[in-house]
Design a protein around this motif. Sequence first.
Motif, PDB file in Angstrom:
ATOM      1  N   UNK A 132      16.288  -3.322 -16.323  1.00 29.63           N
ATOM      2  CA  UNK A 132      15.075  -2.514 -16.462  1.00 29.63           C
ATOM      3  C   UNK A 132      15.269  -1.095 -15.945  1.00 29.63           C
ATOM      4  N   UNK A 133      16.550  -0.725 -15.735  1.00 32.26           N
ATOM      5  CA  UNK A 133      16.925   0.633 -15.324  1.00 32.26           C
ATOM      6  C   UNK A 133      16.307   1.030 -13.978  1.00 32.26           C
ATOM      7  N   UNK A 134      16.101   0.056 -13.114  1.00 30.63           N
ATOM      8  CA  UNK A 134      15.581   0.313 -11.768  1.00 30.63           C
ATOM      9  C   UNK A 134      16.768   0.282 -10.802  1.00 30.63           C
ATOM     10  N   UNK A 135      17.686   1.246 -10.988  1.00 28.17           N
ATOM     11  CA  UNK A 135      18.958   1.232 -10.287  1.00 28.17           C
ATOM     12  C   UNK A 135      18.812   1.462  -8.782  1.00 28.17           C
ATOM     13  N   UNK A 136      17.886   2.331  -8.402  1.00 27.04           N
ATOM     14  CA  UNK A 136      17.674   2.596  -6.974  1.00 27.04           C
ATOM     15  C   UNK A 136      17.287   1.320  -6.245  1.00 27.04           C
ATOM     16  N   UNK A 137      16.375   0.531  -6.834  1.00 29.60           N
ATOM     17  CA  UNK A 137      15.929  -0.716  -6.218  1.00 29.60           C
ATOM     18  C   UNK A 137      17.083  -1.702  -6.083  1.00 29.60           C
ATOM     19  N   UNK A 138      17.924  -1.758  -7.095  1.00 34.31           N
ATOM     20  CA  UNK A 138      19.079  -2.656  -7.048  1.00 34.31           C
ATOM     21  C   UNK A 138      19.995  -2.291  -5.882  1.00 34.31           C
ATOM     22  N   UNK A 139      20.220  -0.983  -5.698  1.00 32.16           N
ATOM     23  CA  UNK A 139      21.084  -0.547  -4.601  1.00 32.16           C
ATOM     24  C   UNK A 139      20.401  -0.711  -3.247  1.00 32.16           C
ATOM     25  N   UNK A 140      19.071  -0.631  -3.224  1.00 35.71           N
ATOM     26  CA  UNK A 140      18.340  -0.898  -1.972  1.00 35.71           C
ATOM     27  C   UNK A 140      18.627  -2.318  -1.497  1.00 35.71           C
ATOM     28  N   UNK A 141      18.551  -3.272  -2.418  1.00 33.94           N
ATOM     29  CA  UNK A 141      18.837  -4.670  -2.073  1.00 33.94           C
ATOM     30  C   UNK A 141      20.290  -4.808  -1.634  1.00 33.94           C
ATOM     31  N   UNK A 142      21.180  -4.186  -2.368  1.00 23.66           N
ATOM     32  CA  UNK A 142      22.607  -4.277  -2.065  1.00 23.66           C
ATOM     33  C   UNK A 142      22.908  -3.780  -0.656  1.00 23.66           C
ATOM     34  N   UNK A 143      22.279  -2.674  -0.265  1.00 24.31           N
ATOM     35  CA  UNK A 143      22.585  -2.077   1.033  1.00 24.31           C
ATOM     36  C   UNK A 143      21.920  -2.800   2.211  1.00 24.31           C
ATOM     37  N   UNK A 144      20.789  -3.460   1.971  1.00 28.76           N
ATOM     38  CA  UNK A 144      20.050  -4.068   3.074  1.00 28.76           C
ATOM     39  C   UNK A 144      20.336  -5.551   3.267  1.00 28.76           C
ATOM     40  N   UNK A 170      27.786   7.088  -6.240  1.00 34.29           N
ATOM     41  CA  UNK A 170      29.233   7.341  -6.209  1.00 34.29           C
ATOM     42  C   UNK A 170      29.843   6.803  -4.926  1.00 34.29           C
ATOM     43  N   UNK A 171      29.179   7.043  -3.796  1.00 38.26           N
ATOM     44  CA  UNK A 171      29.680   6.579  -2.502  1.00 38.26           C
ATOM     45  C   UNK A 171      29.739   5.045  -2.456  1.00 38.26           C
ATOM     46  N   UNK A 172      28.656   4.400  -2.893  1.00 40.09           N
ATOM     47  CA  UNK A 172      28.592   2.929  -2.874  1.00 40.09           C
ATOM     48  C   UNK A 172      29.607   2.328  -3.837  1.00 40.09           C
ATOM     49  N   UNK A 173      29.611   2.837  -5.069  1.00 39.16           N
ATOM     50  CA  UNK A 173      30.491   2.283  -6.097  1.00 39.16           C
ATOM     51  C   UNK A 173      31.957   2.441  -5.767  1.00 39.16           C
ATOM     52  N   UNK A 174      32.345   3.622  -5.270  1.00 37.97           N
ATOM     53  CA  UNK A 174      33.745   3.859  -4.941  1.00 37.97           C
ATOM     54  C   UNK A 174      34.195   2.969  -3.792  1.00 37.97           C
ATOM     55  N   UNK A 175      33.350   2.838  -2.762  1.00 37.37           N
ATOM     56  CA  UNK A 175      33.686   1.994  -1.606  1.00 37.37           C
ATOM     57  C   UNK A 175      33.802   0.525  -2.025  1.00 37.37           C
ATOM     58  N   UNK A 176      32.861   0.081  -2.853  1.00 38.88           N
ATOM     59  CA  UNK A 176      32.870  -1.310  -3.304  1.00 38.88           C
ATOM     60  C   UNK A 176      34.139  -1.600  -4.104  1.00 38.88           C
ATOM     61  N   UNK A 177      34.516  -0.667  -4.967  1.00 40.00           N
ATOM     62  CA  UNK A 177      35.717  -0.880  -5.768  1.00 40.00           C
ATOM     63  C   UNK A 177      36.978  -0.859  -4.912  1.00 40.00           C
ATOM     64  N   UNK A 178      37.050   0.078  -3.965  1.00 40.61           N
ATOM     65  CA  UNK A 178      38.236   0.184  -3.105  1.00 40.61           C
ATOM     66  C   UNK A 178      38.446  -1.087  -2.274  1.00 40.61           C
ATOM     67  N   UNK A 179      37.331  -1.736  -1.880  1.00 37.52           N
ATOM     68  CA  UNK A 179      37.418  -2.908  -1.017  1.00 37.52           C
ATOM     69  C   UNK A 179      37.398  -4.221  -1.804  1.00 37.52           C
ATOM     70  N   UNK A 180      37.360  -4.155  -3.116  1.00 37.32           N
ATOM     71  CA  UNK A 180      37.280  -5.361  -3.928  1.00 37.32           C
ATOM     72  C   UNK A 180      38.569  -6.172  -3.825  1.00 37.32           C
ATOM     73  N   UNK A 181      38.468  -7.470  -3.535  1.00 37.17           N
ATOM     74  CA  UNK A 181      39.661  -8.317  -3.403  1.00 37.17           C
ATOM     75  C   UNK A 181      40.503  -8.330  -4.675  1.00 37.17           C
ATOM     76  N   UNK A 182      41.789  -8.608  -4.497  1.00 33.25           N
ATOM     77  CA  UNK A 182      42.737  -8.561  -5.592  1.00 33.25           C
ATOM     78  C   UNK A 182      42.413  -9.557  -6.704  1.00 33.25           C
ATOM     79  N   UNK A 194      33.741  -1.575 -13.733  1.00 34.03           N
ATOM     80  CA  UNK A 194      34.239  -0.553 -12.806  1.00 34.03           C
ATOM     81  C   UNK A 194      34.732   0.672 -13.561  1.00 34.03           C
ATOM     82  N   UNK A 195      35.424   0.431 -14.672  1.00 34.06           N
ATOM     83  CA  UNK A 195      35.916   1.531 -15.508  1.00 34.06           C
ATOM     84  C   UNK A 195      34.756   2.369 -16.037  1.00 34.06           C
ATOM     85  N   UNK A 196      33.730   1.681 -16.542  1.00 30.73           N
ATOM     86  CA  UNK A 196      32.545   2.378 -17.053  1.00 30.73           C
ATOM     87  C   UNK A 196      31.883   3.201 -15.950  1.00 30.73           C
TER      88      UNK A 196
END
Length: 513
Positions: A132-144, A170-182, A194-196
């Motif tokens: 539903x393109x409510x990206x801020x809310x999705x990241x709110x849940x992710x961070x809390x 950008x900060x959240x996505x880059x950190x999540x990708x860098x720390x993603x298990x192999x 991740x590419x997208x």
Amino acid sequence: LAIISAYVMKYVIRNGASFSNPIKDVISASEMEVNLKNIAPGRAKTVSWPNKEFSICQRAAKQIARISTVDMHILPDPELDTDRVKKSECLIVIGEYNTPSSIFKMILQMYHASLSWHVWRIEGVLVGYVENKMFEKALDIFEQIHLNFDSVTYTVVFNACAGLANDRAIKIGQKLFDEMPENYRNDNVVLSSALHMLMKFGDIQNAECIFRSNKKKDIITYNALINGYNLNDESSKCFKILEEMRHEGIVPNDITWNILIGACSQIGMIHRCEYIIDRIPLDIQNKRQIQNSLIDMRGKCGSVEKAQIAFKSIDDRDTVTYNTMINAFGLNGMGSEAIQLYKQMPNYLRDEVSHICVLNACSHSGLVHEARNIFDEITFKTEKIITIMQFTAHDNSHPQASEIDSEIGRMTSELIQHGYKFDSSWITREIKDGETIQSVLCGHSEKKAIALNFIQRPVPKFIQIAKNLRVCGDCHEFTKLVAKIRQCDIIVRDATRIHHFYPNGQCSCQDHF
């Protein structure tokens, strides 16, 4: 079919959520039927029932397996999953969660009550927000909330970051990708998301690294890369990837051809368009979505006659078909033809985009009077329907001229606080008595057009401007900062290209203009 009754709420949640059991007049023998075949594994469907909403979750096998490992002692209301549901694949959740705030409050209460996330799969809520393109809310849940990540979680959060594409994302996505298990770096769906995301950030180099490191590339991977090149105005690279696909034995699908047609539209070269058309299988060419895309491509390449032939060959024309042809007329200065087709278009097919296309067509052809008549006839004017006004540099004839100038002053003050400085190198004439560098540059037509949009109520989150000259460097920097500070999308079509200014402060041209 699942028979749903109110009493299934009994053991879902107790003492810890923002919603309560159904009211007494709803607790009855009433029931309803829902076809579970329409719900894919791992997904959920929201259904209204009397005056409540509930979700029916069709759980995937791995979700059911995880639930069976939950320690009953950590649950506030211990009960085995096999006792809690009649059918292991189906989980029903009832509650007042139809608004973002109520969902978020409910989730936090459940989290602080230490409810196991193996029981309540937060991924479904994240998917709902992203879809539903409510990206801020999705990241709110992710961070809390601390989540136990799986491939679904990574994919959804990457998509949320891509949709938002601002500094926070950008900060959240880059950190999540860098720390993603192999082990997740071999999952094509996760890697494609991740590419997208990186492509939406404008990080082409790292996106390409993901693509090259993937040893199991499939059509999803290739589509993500091609689409990313399109997003970053690197359309010429799309055709090299097409050849690579042919060499690797990867067969393009409808999505691939649609993206490639879009690449041709950006490049605008007729010979390139014909090259792609000759390679699209006939069964795909006959699909309406592809036909609509081909009309758009030919219109943007200046081949209006062929666009018309394609339009007339479609018997079951839909809203997109008409809108695309109207837009093609407008882009090629055929405003009268655009108006004629708009009037021929059945009323029930007209939508917001139809109005915008015909108004822009009037603007390109200087049909100000016709544009005003059409605008006045539009019953429901959304924030994206832009009044096409003919601004020229230092034009003060608009009835809201004083308000426009005041808004330019407010925008300028905001930008200066963020480090903006007027660039006098873009002034190509001598400054007259009584003028300053600021007054000359603030008189540019695109700044006035942007200001006009910001004095509208409600304030639009999408602004589209057509300009007959090339945008100057000062206005380009100005618009980038405005889009970032005001968190809106601004599209400026000038004499040479289309600039898409994003809320993250970047422009689609990557400052190559």
